[in-house]
Design an enzyme around this catalytic site. Structure first.
Site: not given
Ligand code: SF4
Length: 342
Positions: A92, A105, A112, A116, A119, A157, A189, A213, A287, A330
């Site tokens: 995406e 973006c 990934c 995290c 995410c 990613g 980023s 974070h 979110h 995000c």
């Molecule tokens: S926040 Fe970024 S680095 Fe962390 S899992 Fe998601 S896409 Fe990967």
């Protein structure tokens, strides 16, 4: 299939030599690909017919239009694109128009592997690295391509986990023979993959955004397992070796989770970590993800956190959420592969 999109001038020079084309054809191809943005080798009209035919026998341009789009009530658009050479993998990319800019973006990987916990992309697991073809195709294939003013590598990613393709793409985007963008219109980023970070800082002039974070090791590790390999303190040591007083900027992304990282103690620790560094902190509303115990901090807590940081001299902005209704905000990007969709 071999693709021309994603090749540097050096790659095109080598290709021209292999195809028996004159050396100047490399620059001509770069212009057709990155400035005139042709979709077909046949349209490269200043190459001889024979050259174009030989080229088309072995290569395609590699531009491929998005296969779906969703539009948010706030004007944000989320495009779904196929990964070149792997019709089962999709990514995406998010177009975010605002009053004074049009930002894309961009994704750097399908999925990934950084894990995290907040995410959606992490939940997909890792599918594959994107090639420079895939990265540039996001920028060049969307209908708003010519209107773009800014790029952020903040999509799916970890860009510095796919360093070669990302650096190659940035070279093409910023080179005079390529798209000719100023690097100060681009922000990468990262969670802070150290070896990649040094090369990114040495080899490009693009802005840097670091996902922080939490200022505390254990807590950051519980949110971002890669804190173990890439501690934020060492990331900051690397960043402090560079000059941030000119055009290039560094910012720190901070998602506020209710009752976890949103206290005055956290704000004070963030300010201490960043002391003396010319930078900005961007506070981001969380979110919520399905089946996640994490909750976002409320508006008043976010404002208080901002005030704490500002009292300690840290320039702090609260980032506006865009595209939440189409899962484009995000931390919300995720695709299924086609087999899962079937
Ligand atoms: S926040 Fe970024 S680095 Fe962390 S899992 Fe998601 S896409 Fe990967």
């Amino acid at each position: 299939m071999n693709y021309l999109l994603g090749k540097t001038l050096g790659d095109l020079e080598q290709l021209a030599a292999e195809q028996g084309m004159p050396a100047f054809a490399a620059k001509q191809m770069a212009q057709w690909l990155y400035q005139k943005r042709v979709q077909d080798i046949a349209a490269m009209s200043n190459l001889s017919l024979k050259c174009r035919q030989n080229l088309a026998d072995n290569y395609a341009v590699g531009l491929s239009a998005p296969c779906a789009v969703q539009q948010s009530a706030d004007g944000t658009k989320k495009y779904l694109l196929e990964v070149a050479g792997n019709p089962l993998a999709t990514i995406e990319t998010v177009y975010i128009p605002s009053n004074d800019r049009a930002t894309l973006c961009v994704s750097s990987q399908a999925g990934c592997r950084m894990g995290c916990t907040f995410c959606a992309t992490a939940r997909m697991g890792f599918v594959q690295h994107l090639s420079a073809t895939d990265i540039l195709n996001q920028i060049l294939s969307i209908p708003e391509s010519a209107m773009l003013s800014n790029l952020v590598l903040m999509g799916m990613g970890e860009p510095l986990d796919n360093l070669q393709a990302v650096l190659q793409s940035l070279q093409i985007i910023t080179a005079e023979w390529g798209m000719g963008w100023s690097p100060t219109r681009i922000t990468l980023s990262t969670i802070g993959v150290h070896s990649g970070l040094v090369r990114f800082l040495d080899e490009t002039g693009c802005h840097l955004a670091v996902s922080m974070h939490s200022p505390f090791d254990e807590e950051r590790r519980s949110l971002m397992p890669m804190q173990k390999a890439y501690p934020i303190a060492q990331t900051l040591d690397i960043i402090r070796r560079y000059d941030w007083t000119g055009q290039r900027r560094v910012s720190f992304e901070y998602i506020l989770f209710a009752g976890i990282n949103d206290s005055p103690k956290h704000a004070l620790a963030v300010a201490r970590l960043l002391q003396g560094l010319e930078c900005r902190v961007n506070l981001i509303r969380f979110h919520a993800l399905p089946n996640s115990p994490l909750r976002g901090a409320g508006t008043s807590t976010i404002e208080q956190f901002q005030q704490h940081l500002q009292r300690h001299g840290v320039i702090t902005t609260v980032r506006t959420s865009r595209g939440e209704d189409i899962l484009a905000a995000c931390g919300m990007l995720a695709t299924k592969n086609r087999e899962q969709n079937a």
